[in-house]
Design a protein around this motif. Structure first.
Motif, short mmCIF file in Angstrom:
data_model
loop_
_atom_site.label_atom_id
_atom_site.label_comp_id
_atom_site.label_asym_id
_atom_site.label_seq_id
_atom_site.Cartn_x
_atom_site.Cartn_y
_atom_site.Cartn_z
N GLY A 294 0.96 -1.18 -0.07
CA GLY A 294 -0.01 -0.13 0.12
C GLY A 294 0.85 1.19 -0.09
N ILE A 295 0.41 2.19 0.86
CA ILE A 295 1.04 3.51 0.89
C ILE A 295 2.62 3.63 1.11
CG2 ILE A 295 0.85 3.81 3.55
CD1 ILE A 295 0.18 6.72 2.75
N TYR A 296 3.21 2.28 1.83
CA TYR A 296 4.52 2.01 1.97
C TYR A 296 5.42 2.08 0.60
CZ TYR A 296 9.04 -0.16 2.97
OH TYR A 296 10.45 -0.61 2.95
N PHE B 246 8.19 4.48 5.19
CA PHE B 246 8.00 4.08 6.65
C PHE B 246 7.25 5.14 7.17
CE2 PHE B 246 9.44 4.03 11.23
CZ PHE B 246 8.84 2.86 11.41
N ALA B 247 7.53 6.65 7.24
CA ALA B 247 7.11 7.55 7.82
C ALA B 247 5.36 7.64 7.17
CB ALA B 247 7.83 8.93 7.37
N TYR C 255 -2.71 12.81 9.40
CA TYR C 255 -3.05 11.89 8.21
C TYR C 255 -2.64 13.01 6.95
CZ TYR C 255 -6.01 8.34 6.45
OH TYR C 255 -6.39 7.21 5.61
N LEU C 256 -2.87 14.25 7.00
CA LEU C 256 -2.27 15.09 5.89
C LEU C 256 -0.83 14.95 5.53
CD1 LEU C 256 -4.29 18.48 6.49
CD2 LEU C 256 -4.65 17.14 4.46
N SER C 257 0.02 14.46 6.46
CA SER C 257 1.23 14.48 6.51
C SER C 257 1.76 13.29 5.20
CB SER C 257 1.91 14.25 7.84
OG SER C 257 1.88 15.40 8.56
N ALA C 258 0.65 12.13 5.61
CA ALA C 258 0.81 11.14 4.84
C ALA C 258 0.26 11.37 3.32
CB ALA C 258 -0.10 9.86 5.35
N TYR C 259 -0.80 12.41 3.21
CA TYR C 259 -1.25 12.67 1.95
C TYR C 259 -0.36 13.44 1.05
CZ TYR C 259 -5.86 10.73 3.16
OH TYR C 259 -6.96 9.90 3.34
N PHE D 271 11.20 9.08 11.76
CA PHE D 271 12.49 9.35 11.32
C PHE D 271 13.55 9.00 12.26
CE2 PHE D 271 9.77 12.00 8.59
CZ PHE D 271 10.07 11.69 7.62
N VAL D 272 13.17 9.34 13.81
CA VAL D 272 14.18 9.02 14.91
C VAL D 272 14.03 7.36 14.90
CG1 VAL D 272 14.22 9.28 17.06
CG2 VAL D 272 13.63 11.21 16.05
#
Length: 475
Positions: free
Chosen positions: A70-72, A85-86, A370-374, A453-454
């Motif tokens: 999927g999104i990965y 991953f993020a 969620y917007l960060s993913a979009y 990220f960390v």
């Protein structure tokens, strides 16, 4: 009745599954606060954001070598593994906040129909209620998801569609009998003013989740023909239901509308003003059942991405292990712990400022994560469009490169705009509590965006090297 192959998904099944991901009731009071502007916002986000997300996701989901994970894969193959991953982390993590938002609404509704305001206003009672509801629903998942899928289907029909339909009939009767439309609605404008910009985040949330259905594109009957049609119908249904629900609440109630009890206030006014009668209580139970079903259906769904990440060594391998009912027990337990943490932070972090600040913070935080993913999805799509245009795909946005570029850029720009407006203090929060809202929201956003990220730098890279060494030894 025509039989459908087990390997194919009927149009109705695809439509129902997708609609249940984003059509809900708990945001109607937030919509209502915008008055007539809610129609403008819902149209803007439906056409300018919902469609771009759905179309770009559909094309990414059907790209050769992009389909697993999927999104990965959509983001990782274009921008690099750490961003993949993020993205998958953000997609999962947002729902851990979203669970609290949904359960806040359930608690507000239950406390209303039981006439026990302490359940919603007392931080300790509220926290215990959120945690109890979520852990019970999580434990029920361990026996498998078959019963959960049935609960979700009936919950959507009985707890969301039916109440909205009843509210519409009640509202028509209410105004035909001579009741006046709220001045909050009549005195508002269709085009929002600058100070209403903070509402954009809530309207974007109304359509979030549609990309999850894009992974089922290949299973849909005649996808090239049916998918665009279903998307168009979904946009119409989503806009229509949200507009009806939000408009009814806005037209019936005046003044400050409670974020998590506004729907019940409107129903009471429509059915039996100043009296919480048994029809009102029945409607409250139906709506609560609908939201509980949504929570239940979301508990297992987003964990699939985490399982895939675990198989890649980005997370501990043990997280990918399922029980005999094919349920990832450890991931569900970790998820429940995270939800408990959010419940504590959002409930006690508001320092008794009332239900609205915790509820609004939860909604804004859900949208921002969620917007960060979009945003990563849109950037990935642009990279594919400009650098990997020769990749094979089963679906692509019609109209050529220019249309594809325009669609993805509009979605990206609206996503960035929604992120920016989330930090404008909503009108539903008193001015004296504005600083609490901004500090609480900012702290949660910084921690959340930094975490994957960390974690990737300090754990995932090291773990992958260990797995590679172990694999080479076995050879």
């Amino acid at each position: 009745m025509k039989k459908i192959s087990k390997t194919k998904m009927s149009k109705f099944a695809f439509f129902s599954m997708t609609a249940s991901l984003f059509i809900t009731v708990y945001e109607y009071p937030t919509f209502a606060m915008s008055g007539k502007s809610l129609i403008f916002f819902l149209l803007l986000c439906g056409v300018g954001w919902f469609l771009p997300v759905a179309l770009c996701s559909a094309e990414l989901a059907t790209l050769e070598e992009y389909q697993e994970g999927g999104i990965y894969s959509w983001v990782g193959k274009s921008l690099g593994e750490k961003y993949g991953f993020a993205a998958i982390f953000f997609q999962w993590f947002q729902i851990t906040v979203g669970f609290v938002t949904m359960i806040y609404f359930i608690i507000g509704t239950i406390s209303y129909i039981l006439e026990i305001p302490e359940l919603n206003n007392d931080p300790i009672f509220k926290f215990i209620s959120v945690v109890s509801i979520f852990w019970i629903l999580t434990l029920l998942q361990l026996k498998g998801t078959e019963s959960t899928s049935k609960l979700a289907k009936y919950g959507f029909s009985i707890g969301i569609v039916l109440p909205v339909f009843i509210m519409l009939i009640l509202a028509i009767n209410y105004f035909l009998s001579g009741s006046q439309i709220s001045t909050s609605f009549t005195q508002s404008s269709f085009v929002p003013k600058l100070h209403d910009a903070s509402s954009l985040t809530s309207f974007v949330l109304a359509y979030m989740g549609v990309e999850a259905s894009a992974t089922y594109f290949s299973k849909l009957e005649n996808p090239q023909k049916n998918y665009p049609k279903l998307l168009f119908i979904l946009v119409l249904v989503g806009i229509l239901m949200s507009t009806i629900g939000g408009t009814i609440v806005s037209m019936v109630l005046s003044g400050n509308i409670s974020s998590n009890q506004g729907v019940m206030d409107a129903i009471t006014e429509l059915v039996s003003p100043n009296n919480i009668s048994w029809p009102v209580k029945l409607m409250g139970l139906l709506i609560s059942f609908g939201i509980i079903a949504q929570v239940s259906s979301w508990i297992v769904s987003p964990t699939e991405g985490l399982q895939f990440a675990a198989t890649k060594g980005l997370l501990p391998e043990s997280l990918a292990i399922k029980n005999r009912n094919q349920v990832p027990v450890k991931i569900l337990l970790v998820q429940a712990i995270v939800v408990t943490f959010w419940a504590a932070l959002l409930t006690f972090g508001s320092r008794g400022a009332g239900g609205n600040i915790a509820f609004q913070t939860a909604i804004s935080l859900t949208v921002l994560i969620y917007l960060s993913a979009y945003i990563l999805i849109f950037i990935s799509y642009l990279v594919v469009l400009l650098k990997h245009k020769d990749l094979k795909r089963d679906f692509e946005i019609p109209g050529g490169k220019g249309v594809k570029l325009a669609v993805s850029l509009v979605g990206l720009l609206l996503s960035i705009a929604a992120v920016s407006t989330a930090f404008i203090i909503p009108s539903s929060i008193p001015k004296q509590n504005g600083v609490i809202y901004l500090v609480l929201l900012s702290a949660c956003v910084i921690i959340t965006l930094s975490f994957p990220f960390v974690f990737y730098y300090f754990y995932s890279i090291t773990n992958q090297k260990k797995l590679q060494k172990r694999s080479s030894y076995n050879l």
